[in-house]
Design a protein around this motif. Structure first.
Motif, short mmCIF file in Angstrom:
data_model
loop_
_atom_site.label_atom_id
_atom_site.label_comp_id
_atom_site.label_asym_id
_atom_site.label_seq_id
_atom_site.Cartn_x
_atom_site.Cartn_y
_atom_site.Cartn_z
N ASP A 68 0.83 -1.21 0.00
CA ASP A 68 0.00 0.00 0.00
C ASP A 68 0.86 1.26 0.00
O ASP A 68 0.44 2.31 0.50
CB ASP A 68 -0.93 0.01 1.22
CG ASP A 68 -0.13 0.01 2.52
OD1 ASP A 68 1.12 -0.17 2.49
OD2 ASP A 68 -0.75 0.18 3.60
N ASN A 83 -4.62 -5.05 -4.30
CA ASN A 83 -4.58 -4.07 -5.39
C ASN A 83 -5.11 -4.66 -6.69
O ASN A 83 -5.84 -3.98 -7.45
CB ASN A 83 -3.16 -3.56 -5.59
CG ASN A 83 -2.67 -2.73 -4.42
OD1 ASN A 83 -3.45 -2.01 -3.79
ND2 ASN A 83 -1.38 -2.82 -4.13
N LEU A 287 -1.16 0.68 -5.86
CA LEU A 287 -2.24 0.40 -6.80
C LEU A 287 -1.81 0.73 -8.23
O LEU A 287 -2.14 -0.01 -9.17
CB LEU A 287 -3.47 1.21 -6.42
CG LEU A 287 -4.74 0.97 -7.24
CD1 LEU A 287 -5.17 -0.49 -7.16
CD2 LEU A 287 -5.86 1.89 -6.77
#
Length: 318
Positions: A68, A83, A287
């Motif tokens: 993250d 993700n 992401l």
């Protein structure tokens, strides 16, 4: 009967010894070692640059895709495949790939036009060198400059509207204001810019075909259309396959022109633009890395399928 004296025997030259049989003598060990090491010495610097600037960043990108990380903080936490689940389950993240459909269609038009002009200009046509330069020139222009030029070209009351008004047509519209017209306009700009690259590839491949084949075809009464079908098309098949792969991968990874002209607004956001925004605007580097990995896998899969459907066979026209 003549007898040879000892003095005459000594004066005769001795016959040369036969050369050693092939493979009986080996070069010294030092020479063999240098022969093996020398190619790697030449490859050391390119391989080091390739690993440093390509494979190492890709490995880091894959590692970040499971975290993250926000791209700023020194701390990052492992999140597994969360993700990737977000990318495939959130419609707003994955539906931007639909925009690539406009560029895929434009790439087909681009390949067709490039092949058409390359075929025509490969024959003896007046001013063909001039037309070659005209077709290849857009590819030499910087993409940022092209984006700004066509931004004024498509604006309301801009160059396109002025040209259309000369023919009695007054559209009075902003070409980049709606999703459909904006994507078609941007795809048209991509065709104008990148057609020169495909044109040069096709032209070089066509000119590499032996001229005797054209002469024999003309003696047999073949016209230009038949020469293209039976000589040019089979002869440049590997280059056509290469341009198809480049066009598909380029259509999936469009960034420069839509980012400059619209910034992804009015439904023109591509997968790469979205990835850049996730990383640098919303600070979701993990992401964004996952999105980049997905794009890479899609391009590799498309390339593999294309190579399986259209294998690169050896062409023999003689």
């Amino acid at each position: 009967m003549t007898h040879t004296t000892e003095t005459e025997k000594a004066a005769r030259p001795k016959a040369a010894a036969p050369p050693p049989a092939a493979g009986t003598s080996r070069p010294p060990r030092k020479v063999r070692v240098w022969r093996r090491v020398t190619p790697w010495l030449f490859l050391a610097v390119p391989l080091a640059l390739l690993v440093t600037f390509t494979y190492a960043p890709v490995a880091n990108m894959v590692a970040y895709s499971f975290t993250d990380w926000d791209g700023v903080s020194p701390e990052l936490h492992y999140t597994g495949v969360e993700n990737y689940v977000d990318i495939f389950t959130r419609a707003d993240l994955f539906q931007v790939l639909l925009v690539s459909g406009y560029y895929l269609a434009a790439s087909a038009v681009q390949i067709g036009l490039a092949l058409y002009f390359a075929t025509i200009l490969s024959f003896n046509v007046r001013f063909r060198n001039f037309f070659k330069g005209v077709l290849f020139f857009p590819y030499l222009i910087n993409g940022v400059a092209i984006g700004f030029v066509f931004l004024y070209f498509f604006q309301d009351g801009g160059t396109l509207d002025s040209v259309l008004s000369l023919f009695g047509h007054d559209p009075d519209r902003a070409w980049l204001s709606t999703s459909t017209s904006a994507n078609i306009s941007l795809a048209g700009v991509s065709v104008w810019r990148y057609m020169g690259l495909n044109f040069v590839l096709f032209l070089g491949a066509i000119q590499s075909i032996p001229g005797e084949l054209y002469e024999a075809a003309e003696l047999d009464g073949a016209n230009r259309r038949q020469q293209f079908r039976y000589i040019i098309a089979p002869g440049i098949r590997p280059v056509i396959g290469l341009t198809v792969i480049l066009s598909i991968s380029g259509s999936l990874a469009v960034f420069e022109i839509p980012y400059i002209m619209t910034g992804g607004a009015t439904g023109t956001e591509t997968f790469v633009i979205q990835t850049v925004k996730l990383a640098f605007q919303f600070n979701k580097t993990g992401l964004a890395s996952a999105a980049a990995v997905v794009l890479l896998l899609i391009i590799l899969a498309v390339t593999w399928v294309q190579r399986r459907l259209v294998p690169d066979d050896k062409v023999d026209l003689v």
